[in-house]
Write a protein that holds these residues in place. Sequence first.
Motif, PDB file in Angstrom:
ATOM      1  N   UNK A 164      -1.983 -10.745   8.134  1.00  0.00           N
ATOM      2  CA  UNK A 164      -0.609 -10.285   7.868  1.00  0.00           C
ATOM      3  C   UNK A 164      -0.462  -9.924   6.392  1.00  0.00           C
ATOM      4  N   UNK A 165      -1.048 -10.787   5.525  1.00  0.00           N
ATOM      5  CA  UNK A 165      -0.946 -10.534   4.080  1.00  0.00           C
ATOM      6  C   UNK A 165      -1.669  -9.234   3.717  1.00  0.00           C
ATOM      7  N   UNK A 166      -2.841  -9.014   4.321  1.00  0.00           N
ATOM      8  CA  UNK A 166      -3.618  -7.805   4.002  1.00  0.00           C
ATOM      9  C   UNK A 166      -2.872  -6.558   4.474  1.00  0.00           C
ATOM     10  N   UNK A 167      -2.325  -6.615   5.694  1.00  0.00           N
ATOM     11  CA  UNK A 167      -1.594  -5.456   6.233  1.00  0.00           C
ATOM     12  C   UNK A 167      -0.357  -5.169   5.390  1.00  0.00           C
ATOM     13  N   UNK A 168       0.323  -6.238   4.954  1.00  0.00           N
ATOM     14  CA  UNK A 168       1.525  -6.066   4.138  1.00  0.00           C
ATOM     15  C   UNK A 168       1.168  -5.448   2.780  1.00  0.00           C
ATOM     16  N   UNK A 169       0.046  -5.919   2.211  1.00  0.00           N
ATOM     17  CA  UNK A 169      -0.371  -5.363   0.914  1.00  0.00           C
ATOM     18  C   UNK A 169      -0.666  -3.867   1.036  1.00  0.00           C
ATOM     19  N   UNK A 170      -1.293  -3.461   2.156  1.00  0.00           N
ATOM     20  CA  UNK A 170      -1.704  -2.052   2.299  1.00  0.00           C
ATOM     21  C   UNK A 170      -0.523  -1.170   2.706  1.00  0.00           C
ATOM     22  N   UNK A 171       0.196  -1.561   3.771  1.00  0.00           N
ATOM     23  CA  UNK A 171       1.267  -0.693   4.284  1.00  0.00           C
ATOM     24  C   UNK A 171       2.573  -0.889   3.518  1.00  0.00           C
ATOM     25  N   UNK A 172       2.826  -2.148   3.084  1.00  0.00           N
ATOM     26  CA  UNK A 172       4.092  -2.442   2.407  1.00  0.00           C
ATOM     27  C   UNK A 172       4.000  -2.167   0.917  1.00  0.00           C
ATOM     28  N   UNK A 173       3.002  -2.762   0.255  1.00  0.00           N
ATOM     29  CA  UNK A 173       2.910  -2.674  -1.213  1.00  0.00           C
ATOM     30  C   UNK A 173       2.010  -1.534  -1.676  1.00  0.00           C
ATOM     31  N   UNK A 174       1.438  -0.776  -0.729  1.00  0.00           N
ATOM     32  CA  UNK A 174       0.602   0.387  -1.077  1.00  0.00           C
ATOM     33  C   UNK A 174      -0.553   0.027  -2.015  1.00  0.00           C
ATOM     34  N   UNK A 175      -1.223  -1.094  -1.714  1.00  0.00           N
ATOM     35  CA  UNK A 175      -2.327  -1.574  -2.557  1.00  0.00           C
ATOM     36  C   UNK A 175      -3.372  -0.486  -2.802  1.00  0.00           C
ATOM     37  N   UNK A 176      -3.672   0.304  -1.767  1.00  0.00           N
ATOM     38  CA  UNK A 176      -4.678   1.357  -1.926  1.00  0.00           C
ATOM     39  C   UNK A 176      -4.050   2.749  -1.970  1.00  0.00           C
ATOM     40  N   UNK A 177      -2.769   2.819  -2.311  1.00  0.00           N
ATOM     41  CA  UNK A 177      -2.092   4.115  -2.387  1.00  0.00           C
ATOM     42  C   UNK A 177      -2.149   4.823  -1.044  1.00  0.00           C
ATOM     43  N   UNK A 178      -2.372   6.146  -1.094  1.00  0.00           N
ATOM     44  CA  UNK A 178      -2.389   6.947   0.131  1.00  0.00           C
ATOM     45  C   UNK A 178      -3.505   6.529   1.082  1.00  0.00           C
ATOM     46  N   UNK A 179      -4.615   5.991   0.529  1.00  0.00           N
ATOM     47  CA  UNK A 179      -5.739   5.594   1.380  1.00  0.00           C
ATOM     48  C   UNK A 179      -5.310   4.528   2.383  1.00  0.00           C
TER      49      UNK A 179
END
Length: 426
Positions: free
Chosen positions: A163-178
């Motif tokens: 959940x934390x990883x998905x939130x970082x990627x989709x919510x916080x845009x950890x990897x930007x557009x990627x």
Amino acid sequence: MKVLVVGGGGREHALCWAIRRDRPETALLCAPGNAGIRDMASIVPISAAAIDELVQFAERERVDLTVIGPEGPLAAGLADRLRAVGLAAFGPSAAAAQIESSKAFAKDVMAAAGVPTAASRPFAELPGALQYIDRHPEPLVVKADGLAAGKGAVVCATRAEARAAATAMLGDRLFGDAGQLIVIEAFLPGEELSVLALTNGTDLVVLPAAQDHKRLLDGDRGPNTGGMGAYSPVTLETPALLERVRDRVLDPALAEMRRRGTPFTGVLYAGLMIDGAGNPWVIEFNCRFGDPETQVILPRVDGGLVDALMAAATGSPLPPLRIGRQAAVTTVLAAAGYPDKPKQGAPIEIPPDLPAGSLVFHAGTTRDAAGQLRTAGGRVLAATGIGATFAEAQHASRTAAERIRFSGKQFRSDIGWREIARRRSS
Ligand code: AMP
């Protein structure tokens, strides 16, 4: 023959070294290169991302073959642009490079081709992803869809981590557009193996397999990195396994790419998980040579490399490669602060008394105005050891890594431990 290598990392240094060794008379150029490549190729001061400038340069210089190292320029269409002006390019079209640049695309190709891989689903919206995670057995893997420098996959022991990883990627845009699209997939148990094949879109020739170490610290602990070391051969690579990899993975994937009208040419890199029954499952495809796998694979290719690269680039029949019996182990030397915030500018000292059989490939290095070699990237150097036995290669690699000096140097002293353990237990 005039060959242009595009890129400036350890992989490109190994490519330049191997091309030079295979064809000493080649006029070798490298854009943008690095401080080590400078000793064996003419440096062309054009960034690997400057597609227009690279095409103009290759046309003007009448380059016979351009070998594209990194995934970025491939995904941006450098190979298409070179071919459009009648030049030979080693590497896939942008359409075919999607096999790496979009994990969702790769999963779609694998499903259509019947290639064994982990069950997965793509998500563009966080609520749907979180719901899926809540019903998914542990462990599970969350991946950014796009290119994230090898760091976009998070193996999660628990749903909470996922959940934390998905939130970082989709919510916080950890990897930007990627990471605007993510893929959530089942965890595959087993042993990892990288199998790379040169291909003209139809035929292929398999390179020696390699295994890499992605974690920063000894014992495969610590954060994920672009790769801290690699080795070849790997005893998992039996003739029976290779036959399965060809029949179930490489041939069907290439056939599916042809069927879509976007044949894949260049080097197809299958990152595999080998299960307890010896069956290969695909973790990912890459559309280019691996870094640092190239630093151990190419030193084992004793002949035929340039002819094979040219054949793959031009769609001609692939000649066989001569593969040596020697072992190769490479240890990556990373800068202080890698992988999060690598510190740059530290002076590097490479002593003259490195062990016999060691090769130093530069990655993030530069020379200052006074000629002093300095760190200029996260992964700074790769020390490859070559030996008649695995232990000899491992010793040469580790000793070279120990002797090279720069402030804050980080390296693993256990590259190849899995192979040693396998050999002991067999
Ligand atoms: P990737 O970026 O897809 O290569 O993933 C990086 C690393 O994460 C791989 O080298 C594996 O160690 C691990 N990994 C990725 N996907 C899976 C999976 N489905 N099952 C187990 N490990 C995985």
